[in-house]
Enzyme design. Structure first.
Site, PDB file in Angstrom:
ATOM      1  N   THR A 134       0.826  -1.209   0.000  1.00  0.00           N
ATOM      2  CA  THR A 134       0.000   0.000   0.000  1.00  0.00           C
ATOM      3  C   THR A 134       0.860   1.260   0.000  1.00  0.00           C
ATOM      4  OG1 THR A 134      -1.493   1.282   1.417  1.00  0.00           O
ATOM      5  CG2 THR A 134      -0.109  -0.299   2.532  1.00  0.00           C
ATOM      6  N   GLU A 136       0.371   3.581   1.897  1.00  0.00           N
ATOM      7  CA  GLU A 136       0.420   4.074   3.282  1.00  0.00           C
ATOM      8  C   GLU A 136       1.765   3.810   3.948  1.00  0.00           C
ATOM      9  OE1 GLU A 136      -2.915   3.452   5.812  1.00  0.00           O
ATOM     10  OE2 GLU A 136      -4.350   3.822   4.213  1.00  0.00           O
ATOM     11  N   TYR A 159      -1.653  -0.464  11.136  1.00  0.00           N
ATOM     12  CA  TYR A 159      -1.873  -1.128   9.843  1.00  0.00           C
ATOM     13  C   TYR A 159      -0.694  -0.875   8.902  1.00  0.00           C
ATOM     14  CZ  TYR A 159      -3.331  -1.476   4.957  1.00  0.00           C
ATOM     15  OH  TYR A 159      -3.361  -1.754   3.612  1.00  0.00           O
ATOM     16  N   LYS A 163       2.196  -3.406   7.269  1.00  0.00           N
ATOM     17  CA  LYS A 163       2.416  -3.595   5.826  1.00  0.00           C
ATOM     18  C   LYS A 163       3.873  -3.245   5.466  1.00  0.00           C
ATOM     19  CE  LYS A 163      -0.324  -4.527   3.044  1.00  0.00           C
ATOM     20  NZ  LYS A 163      -0.782  -5.853   2.549  1.00  0.00           N
TER      21      LYS A 163
HETATM   22  P1  NAD Z   1     -10.162  -6.828   2.578  1.00  0.00           P
HETATM   23  O1  NAD Z   1     -10.106  -6.542   4.034  1.00  0.00           O
HETATM   24  O2  NAD Z   1     -11.383  -6.491   1.812  1.00  0.00           O
HETATM   25  O3  NAD Z   1      -9.865  -8.373   2.321  1.00  0.00           O
HETATM   26  C1  NAD Z   1      -8.891  -9.087   3.012  1.00  0.00           C
HETATM   27  C2  NAD Z   1      -9.131 -10.578   2.770  1.00  0.00           C
HETATM   28  O4  NAD Z   1      -8.099 -11.291   3.452  1.00  0.00           O
HETATM   29  C3  NAD Z   1     -10.459 -11.082   3.324  1.00  0.00           C
HETATM   30  O5  NAD Z   1     -11.059 -11.943   2.408  1.00  0.00           O
HETATM   31  C4  NAD Z   1     -10.052 -11.856   4.591  1.00  0.00           C
HETATM   32  O6  NAD Z   1     -10.928 -12.924   4.906  1.00  0.00           O
HETATM   33  C5  NAD Z   1      -8.683 -12.364   4.194  1.00  0.00           C
HETATM   34  N1  NAD Z   1      -7.824 -12.616   5.355  1.00  0.00           N
HETATM   35  C6  NAD Z   1      -7.618 -11.832   6.436  1.00  0.00           C
HETATM   36  N2  NAD Z   1      -6.781 -12.421   7.291  1.00  0.00           N
HETATM   37  C7  NAD Z   1      -6.431 -13.617   6.730  1.00  0.00           C
HETATM   38  C8  NAD Z   1      -5.573 -14.677   7.128  1.00  0.00           C
HETATM   39  N3  NAD Z   1      -4.900 -14.634   8.290  1.00  0.00           N
HETATM   40  N4  NAD Z   1      -5.434 -15.736   6.317  1.00  0.00           N
HETATM   41  C9  NAD Z   1      -6.119 -15.805   5.124  1.00  0.00           C
HETATM   42  N5  NAD Z   1      -6.952 -14.837   4.717  1.00  0.00           N
HETATM   43  C10 NAD Z   1      -7.100 -13.749   5.506  1.00  0.00           C
HETATM   44  O7  NAD Z   1      -8.882  -6.094   1.973  1.00  0.00           O
HETATM   45  P2  NAD Z   1      -8.704  -5.401   0.552  1.00  0.00           P
HETATM   46  O8  NAD Z   1      -9.148  -3.995   0.644  1.00  0.00           O
HETATM   47  O9  NAD Z   1      -9.224  -6.285  -0.488  1.00  0.00           O
HETATM   48  O10 NAD Z   1      -7.109  -5.374   0.473  1.00  0.00           O
HETATM   49  C11 NAD Z   1      -6.393  -6.462  -0.092  1.00  0.00           C
HETATM   50  C12 NAD Z   1      -4.910  -6.179   0.001  1.00  0.00           C
HETATM   51  O11 NAD Z   1      -4.604  -4.978  -0.706  1.00  0.00           O
HETATM   52  C13 NAD Z   1      -4.398  -5.964   1.426  1.00  0.00           C
HETATM   53  O12 NAD Z   1      -3.144  -6.570   1.519  1.00  0.00           O
HETATM   54  C14 NAD Z   1      -4.293  -4.461   1.555  1.00  0.00           C
HETATM   55  O13 NAD Z   1      -3.282  -4.123   2.471  1.00  0.00           O
HETATM   56  C15 NAD Z   1      -3.926  -4.065   0.142  1.00  0.00           C
HETATM   57  N6  NAD Z   1      -4.334  -2.731  -0.302  1.00  0.00           N
HETATM   58  C16 NAD Z   1      -5.629  -2.332  -0.168  1.00  0.00           C
HETATM   59  C17 NAD Z   1      -6.022  -1.090  -0.667  1.00  0.00           C
HETATM   60  C18 NAD Z   1      -7.451  -0.615  -0.573  1.00  0.00           C
HETATM   61  O14 NAD Z   1      -7.721   0.523  -0.915  1.00  0.00           O
HETATM   62  N7  NAD Z   1      -8.399  -1.420  -0.152  1.00  0.00           N
HETATM   63  C19 NAD Z   1      -5.070  -0.267  -1.280  1.00  0.00           C
HETATM   64  C20 NAD Z   1      -3.746  -0.710  -1.363  1.00  0.00           C
HETATM   65  C21 NAD Z   1      -3.398  -1.949  -0.891  1.00  0.00           C
HETATM   66  O1  DAU Z   2      -4.039   4.101   0.628  1.00  0.00           O
HETATM   67  C1  DAU Z   2      -4.295   2.731   0.562  1.00  0.00           C
HETATM   68  C2  DAU Z   2      -5.102   2.313   1.770  1.00  0.00           C
HETATM   69  O2  DAU Z   2      -6.413   2.832   1.573  1.00  0.00           O
HETATM   70  C3  DAU Z   2      -5.152   0.804   1.968  1.00  0.00           C
HETATM   71  O3  DAU Z   2      -3.868   0.339   2.245  1.00  0.00           O
HETATM   72  C4  DAU Z   2      -6.102   0.429   3.117  1.00  0.00           C
HETATM   73  O4  DAU Z   2      -6.222  -0.975   3.216  1.00  0.00           O
HETATM   74  C5  DAU Z   2      -7.459   1.029   2.815  1.00  0.00           C
HETATM   75  O5  DAU Z   2      -8.338   0.772   3.893  1.00  0.00           O
HETATM   76  C6  DAU Z   2      -7.352   2.535   2.580  1.00  0.00           C
HETATM   77  O6  DAU Z   2      -6.986   3.212   3.812  1.00  0.00           O
HETATM   78  P1  DAU Z   2      -7.638   4.624   4.218  1.00  0.00           P
HETATM   79  O7  DAU Z   2      -7.510   4.794   5.672  1.00  0.00           O
HETATM   80  O8  DAU Z   2      -7.132   5.703   3.347  1.00  0.00           O
HETATM   81  O9  DAU Z   2      -9.182   4.334   3.762  1.00  0.00           O
HETATM   82  P2  DAU Z   2     -10.567   4.642   4.489  1.00  0.00           P
HETATM   83  O10 DAU Z   2     -11.628   4.338   3.489  1.00  0.00           O
HETATM   84  O11 DAU Z   2     -10.661   3.996   5.829  1.00  0.00           O
HETATM   85  O12 DAU Z   2     -10.517   6.197   4.698  1.00  0.00           O
HETATM   86  C7  DAU Z   2     -10.348   7.088   3.607  1.00  0.00           C
HETATM   87  C8  DAU Z   2     -10.320   8.504   4.156  1.00  0.00           C
HETATM   88  O13 DAU Z   2     -11.638   8.824   4.651  1.00  0.00           O
HETATM   89  C9  DAU Z   2      -9.382   8.687   5.337  1.00  0.00           C
HETATM   90  O14 DAU Z   2      -8.793   9.965   5.246  1.00  0.00           O
HETATM   91  C10 DAU Z   2     -10.273   8.605   6.554  1.00  0.00           C
HETATM   92  C11 DAU Z   2     -11.586   9.171   6.051  1.00  0.00           C
HETATM   93  N1  DAU Z   2     -12.824   8.623   6.662  1.00  0.00           N
HETATM   94  C12 DAU Z   2     -12.965   7.254   6.695  1.00  0.00           C
HETATM   95  C13 DAU Z   2     -14.105   6.691   7.250  1.00  0.00           C
HETATM   96  C14 DAU Z   2     -14.256   5.191   7.310  1.00  0.00           C
HETATM   97  C15 DAU Z   2     -13.815   9.456   7.135  1.00  0.00           C
HETATM   98  O15 DAU Z   2     -13.674  10.697   7.072  1.00  0.00           O
HETATM   99  N2  DAU Z   2     -14.935   8.899   7.678  1.00  0.00           N
HETATM  100  C16 DAU Z   2     -15.125   7.542   7.776  1.00  0.00           C
HETATM  101  O16 DAU Z   2     -16.171   7.106   8.314  1.00  0.00           O
END
Ligand code: NAD
Ligand code: DAU
Length: 355
Positions: A134, A136, A159, A163
């Site tokens: 990520t 982050e 978090y 990572k």
């Molecule tokens: P998510 O939380 O939606 O999904 C995570 C999945 O991992 C779930 O299906 C959960 O059951 C599984 N999981 C959790 N712990 C586990 C374990 N111990 N063993 C096996 N499976 C397990 O997450 P996401 O948003 O799909 O993110 C996926 C990946 O991408 C993560 O590594 C996250 O750090 C990274 N990422 C996410 C974002 C974002 O915006 N969502 C951005 C950049 C990177």
């Molecule tokens: O940048 C990549 C990351 O983006 C991933 O690595 C993470 O897994 C993913 O969860 C996401 O992290 P953020 O913290 O940026 O996402 P989130 O949707 O939780 O929040 C986005 C922004 O919105 C952040 O500045 C916090 C704000 N926020 C979030 C929530 C849930 C609010 O203002 N209100 C809310 O209720």
């Protein structure tokens, strides 16, 4: 036939990736390993669950024995590690599970892949591990500048620290063993199947239910949004074309303040909903509620994606206007999916988090 071991494939990005890959290729095999935590949902994969090139194993990536069994019984070519605890707010309340899954789980996968992929002195040609990381891990930006692959790591939340630790472990395997791996660092994803604890689906869901829209702090924190299918495409391209040992940033060139996102969702919902839909009466900026800021809240993320563009030819294809419309339409067409996952445990989480 190449075999992919996808971890966390029942989550948001993992399930979008599996759907993307099985729609694109009919000569690959996918094994999805997921522990099915609160964030994992097999409903996301209904469309392909009967595909003979797809299989599911319920397992924790920290479970050495189960992961080894998968390697023993299958000739795994690629591992793509999506599995993680992914929500910053949850990590602030309960960091331990983040260290376990995100760090220890990564070590288990690396160790077993290293054992099965070794061929005499080196590694069998064509094998690759991809760590889905990520932006982050780079910390927070001021008003200017971008995250580059060489930006020093400076994570702030439990978090992002977990990572960053996992990234360092992957790097240590690359440097020490010449382990064949890539790390990708992506910005914020949005799209179908995202759990409504994250900003965009939470705001869509709350609008539909007429609940307050919680905006942390002054609402001016900036994230760089990427449509999830563009991320799936980038990962496919890095697996096929990424130079071993390299890190690639993936970003949308699409910076927005949180408050802008909330207003865009309100406006788009009002455009899309049928004229007679009763929910139009209450979906407005009157629902916005500024709440206490997230602890250690990073101010701004912005990715410089020029390395992946120049080396691999990937660029973000979906503009935000189009992506957010598609996303909102998907949630409107899948209200049953939303209802199923916002029952029970979600309600407890919500009242505790936003009390
Ligand atoms: P998510 O939380 O939606 O999904 C995570 C999945 O991992 C779930 O299906 C959960 O059951 C599984 N999981 C959790 N712990 C586990 C374990 N111990 N063993 C096996 N499976 C397990 O997450 P996401 O948003 O799909 O993110 C996926 C990946 O991408 C993560 O590594 C996250 O750090 C990274 N990422 C996410 C974002 C974002 O915006 N969502 C951005 C950049 C990177
Ligand atoms: O940048 C990549 C990351 O983006 C991933 O690595 C993470 O897994 C993913 O969860 C996401 O992290 P953020 O913290 O940026 O996402 P989130 O949707 O939780 O929040 C986005 C922004 O919105 C952040 O500045 C916090 C704000 N926020 C979030 C929530 C849930 C609010 O203002 N209100 C809310 O209720």
């Amino acid at each position: 036939m190449r075999t992919y071991l996808i971890t966390g494939g029942a989550g948001f990005i993992g399930s979008n990736f599996i759907l993307y890959m099985l729609n694109k290729y009919n000569d690959i095999k996918i094994i999805n390993v997921d522990a099915l935590t609160y964030a994992g949902n097999l409903e996301n994969l209904k469309e392909i669950e009967k595909n003979s090139n797809y299989g599911f194993v319920k397992a924790d990536i920290c479970d050495n024995e189960k992961i080894e069994e998968i390697f023993k019984n299958n000739d795994i070519d690629y591992v793509i590690n999506f599995a993680a605890e992914s929500h910053v707010d949850r990590s602030i309340k309960n960091p331990e599970i983040f260290a376990k899954t995100n760090i220890l789980g990564t070590v288990v996968l690396l160790d077993i892949a290293k054992k099965y992929w070794q061929d005499g002195e080196g590694f069998i040609e064509g094998k690759k591990y991809l760590q889905v990381s990520t932006d982050e891990v780079y910390g927070s930006l001021g008003d200017d500048g971008f995250f580059h692959e060489y930006t020093p790591l400076d994570p702030h939340s439990p978090y992002s620290a977990s990572k960053a630790s996992a990234d360092m472990i992957v790097k240590s395997y690359i440097d020490t063993y010449k382990f064949p791996a890539n790390i990708t660092r992506c910005s914020n994803n949005y799209g179908p199947y995202q759990f409504p604890e994250k900003l965009i689906p939470l705001v869509i869901n709350n609008c539909l239910e007429g609940r307050d829209l919680p905006v942390y702090g002054d609402g001016k924190n900036i994230r760089d949004w990427l449509y999830v299918e563009d991320h799936a495409k980038a990962i496919d391209m890095v697996i096929n074309k990424g130079r071993l040992g390299q890190i690639y940033n993936i970003g949308g060139h699409n910076e927005k303040q949180n408050i802008e996102i909330v207003n865009i969702i309100i406006d788009t919902l009002n455009q899309i909903l049928d004229e007679n839909d009763v929910r139009k009466k209450y979906i407005s900026d009157k629902l916005i509620k500024y709440v206490k800021d997230r602890k250690g809240h990073d101010r701004r993320y912005a990715i410089d994606p020029s390395k992946i563009k120049d080396e691999i030819g990937w660029y973000p294809e979906t503009c935000f206007e189009e992506g957010i419309k598609r996303t909102i339409k998907w949630y409107l067409e899948n209200e049953e999916w939303l209802k199923n996952i916002t029952n029970g445990e979600y309600l407890n989480y919500y009242s505790e988090m936003y009390e």
